[in-house]
Scaffold this motif. Sequence first.
Motif, short mmCIF file in Angstrom:
data_model
loop_
_atom_site.label_atom_id
_atom_site.label_comp_id
_atom_site.label_asym_id
_atom_site.label_seq_id
_atom_site.Cartn_x
_atom_site.Cartn_y
_atom_site.Cartn_z
N VAL A 86 66.21 -83.59 -20.95
CA VAL A 86 65.13 -84.56 -20.75
C VAL A 86 63.90 -83.80 -20.26
N LYS A 87 62.72 -84.16 -20.76
CA LYS A 87 61.48 -83.54 -20.31
C LYS A 87 60.99 -84.29 -19.07
N GLU A 88 60.87 -83.60 -17.95
CA GLU A 88 60.54 -84.24 -16.69
C GLU A 88 59.10 -84.74 -16.67
N ALA A 89 58.93 -85.96 -16.11
CA ALA A 89 57.60 -86.55 -15.99
C ALA A 89 57.41 -87.16 -14.60
N THR A 90 58.04 -86.55 -13.58
CA THR A 90 57.94 -87.09 -12.22
C THR A 90 56.63 -86.72 -11.53
N GLY A 91 56.04 -85.61 -11.93
CA GLY A 91 54.84 -85.12 -11.26
C GLY A 91 55.12 -84.45 -9.93
N LEU A 92 56.38 -84.21 -9.61
CA LEU A 92 56.73 -83.54 -8.36
C LEU A 92 56.22 -82.10 -8.35
N PRO A 93 55.88 -81.57 -7.19
CA PRO A 93 55.45 -80.17 -7.13
C PRO A 93 56.57 -79.19 -7.52
N TYR A 94 57.81 -79.63 -7.44
CA TYR A 94 58.93 -78.78 -7.83
C TYR A 94 59.60 -79.30 -9.12
N ALA A 95 58.82 -80.00 -9.94
CA ALA A 95 59.34 -80.52 -11.20
C ALA A 95 59.79 -79.39 -12.12
N SER A 96 60.78 -79.69 -12.92
CA SER A 96 61.31 -78.70 -13.86
C SER A 96 60.36 -78.50 -15.05
#
Length: 435
Positions: A86-96
């Motif tokens: 899955v392509k991450e779309a959380t916007g977290l600073p430690y996002a993959s």
Amino acid sequence: MDAMTSLLDALDPLLPSLEADYQDLHAHPELAFQEKRTAALVAERLSAQGGWEVTTGVGRTGVVGVLANGEGPVVMLRADMDALPVKEATGLPYASTVTATDDSGTEVPVMHACGHDLHVAALLGACALFAAHTDRWKGTVVAVFQPGEESGYGARAMVDDGLFERFPRPDIILGQHVGPGPVGLIATCPGTVMGATDSITVRLFGRGGHGSKPESAVDPVVMAASLVLRLQTIASREISAQEPVVVTVGKLHAGTTAAVIPDTAELGINVRTSSEPVREKVLAAIERLAKAESAAAGATADPEITSVYHLPMTVNDKECAERVADAHRRAFGEGAVLTMGPTTASEDFGILATAAQVPSVYWFYGGLDPEVFTAAFAAGRVDEDIPQNHSSTFAPLAGPALAVGAKSMAAAALSWLGGGPAGVPAAGPAAGEVA
């Protein structure tokens, strides 16, 4: 202050380093049976805690830690390690931003969209408590960091690699999963807690041709489209509304260009059921409908139907489930623990209890911001506003969710290791696979 409370409170100073590990794991996800970096981190952390006998490479990439502390029950604690394409779309600073090659040779984005990174960090936290405070419990902890849950093969791989012959056989197996509920909420149920899963591939055979002359071809795309719609009638028209059944077509592949009618089309079908008779009926219906659509379209051959994997129902031993719920009430308060009904989600966790022929308990805990969840619930927008597991935006509230995960696992284990009711109920019909 009782022994459980004092032990769980000892987690607080460990949380910063555990959260750092969680963020590291989240930023570096690995697909099923590719969890080499994750396994190395786990082995390093367990070894640093002291007292653990650590074995790597179990079931290909799994890690098992054994911490013996005198006479007493053997409690197995399990966490899964793998991530999803899955392509991450959380916007977290430690996002993959990781990509990897999947089993088909395709380069795919990778994300911990199901919370397995949190499971790993939480189990490491529980392990740290047991390693540092051996004066507060007796027995043996077997910590299992399992690969390949999302593939459906991970638990079986560890069992086939001698999990219950090479390591102490448990009296009880415990597992948990973070979900899209508010942090601080814990839920489980006695008996069946998760349904069975079947993953099926159906290949349809047509006859390729030019897009301008469909009359000279047998179009498998139309065949597939019709079958997708017909499959939806299994749950709505062939199974009682009282039976939880889900039939999902998660993959449909055909052709390479718009102007060419292909020779074949392939469907990836996922089935969720909660009883063996219903499962058999659903699988038979899929085969019947696939053959009927092929015949109606004048297919050049019968469909090819392949079982990719089967996961049994996850069944909680009723007495042990109540024992765990009592431990969670003592640790988190009466209002934090709920009894839920069975869910159509599935796991390979049940394979472990079936193979060992011992009781098991599996529960869920919330991972999301309580204020955000409450606002969505009050507005009737939980489905729209709350990311579910496997979503590209699923992101647990790291610190608080990690604390609950580590403490809930430790508290459950302590109900056997730390002076809970004597003995462990023998494995009965509810322990392990019934599907």
